[in-house]
Design an enzyme around this catalytic site. Structure first.
Site, PDB file in Angstrom:
ATOM      1  N   SER A 149      41.139  59.317  26.824  1.00  0.00           N
ATOM      2  CA  SER A 149      42.455  59.089  26.233  1.00  0.00           C
ATOM      3  C   SER A 149      43.386  60.285  26.344  1.00  0.00           C
ATOM      4  CB  SER A 149      42.322  58.696  24.758  1.00  0.00           C
ATOM      5  OG  SER A 149      42.065  59.817  23.954  1.00  0.00           O
ATOM      6  N   LYS A 187      43.297  64.510  19.523  1.00  0.00           N
ATOM      7  CA  LYS A 187      44.569  63.820  19.774  1.00  0.00           C
ATOM      8  C   LYS A 187      45.738  64.765  19.543  1.00  0.00           C
ATOM      9  CE  LYS A 187      43.111  59.585  20.642  1.00  0.00           C
ATOM     10  NZ  LYS A 187      41.741  60.023  20.916  1.00  0.00           N
TER      11      LYS A 187
END
Length: 229
Positions: A149, A187
């Protein structure tokens, strides 16, 4: 030779694609360059296409590809208000010797998800010598990345990320976030009012929004180590 506005737009598009994996909208480009209308953006994009710096991708909305960068781009500052993590990448070969005084031995605390969050950070499973050149002050640790991701931020599955321990982070920084005390993930953190958004750098993954009490920052990304076997 690019004009100042052409250079500003190219850098803005480049940084946004690196940051989010998606090219910016015409409204975002107009606002970033402080232009009065979208027609000015159209003219700039056309000029960049003609000069071979940009390419429009057919049959995809908001799809621009940066084909090449001007020589001065490597030293130009990113567009105002936009920052993207530039990994300090070390290509580590298992047999490569390192002088002890040039490295610091750090704990590898298991795997961190760059994708669907997995279990919280584990206890030390191994140790790794990390070059001092990618470390600053403070306490650091290493995590192995699992998932894709964050690929558009230059962080690949199987990479080792070097994390500086901290409980605070600015909006836009890449962090190790502990979600509701159970899941740890890597993230980009965004503060949206009273909420916290955890953004991937891959359009295949959705941004997740949490309340301020649901996310605990456990560290910030400072470096990246990639091994080739």
């Amino acid at each position: 030779m690019l004009t100042r506005k052409q250079h500003e737009l190219l850098m803005f598009i480049h940084e946004r694609i690196k940051e989010t994996g998606v090219s910016p909208s015409f409204d975002e480009m107009k606002e970033a360059l402080d232009l009065a209308s979208k027609s000015g953006i159209h003219r700039l994009i056309t000029a960049l296409e003609e000069r071979g710096f940009l390419r429009r991708l057919a049959h995809r909305a908001r799809a621009l590809e940066v084909v090449k960068m001007p020589e001065q781009a490597t030293t130009a500052a990113p567009a105002q208000g936009r920052t993207a993590f530039q990994p300090q990448l070390v290509e580590a070969y298992r047999a490569m010797p390192m002088a002890a005084n040039d490295t610091r031995e750090l704990s590898i605390l298991g795997k961190i998800a760059a994708g669907t969050p997995i279990e919280a950070i584990q206890h030390e499973r191994d140790r790794m010598h990390v070059p001092e050149s990618i470390l600053g002050s403070g306490e650091h640790y290493v995590l192995e990345v699992q998932g894709d991701s964050m690929i558009h931020a230059g962080i690949l599955d199987g990479d080792f990320v070097v994390i500086r321990k901290t409980s605070t982070a600015n909006s836009g920084e890449i962090v190790v976030a502990l979600i509701m005390g159970e899941e740890a993930t890597l993230k980009r953190l965004r503060r949206k009012g009273a909420s916290i958004a955890l953004e991937a750098a891959n359009p295949a993954y959705e941004t997740r929004i949490f309340g301020p009490d649901q996310v605990q920052v456990q560290g910030k990304l400072t470096g990246l180590i990639r091994r080739y076997h």
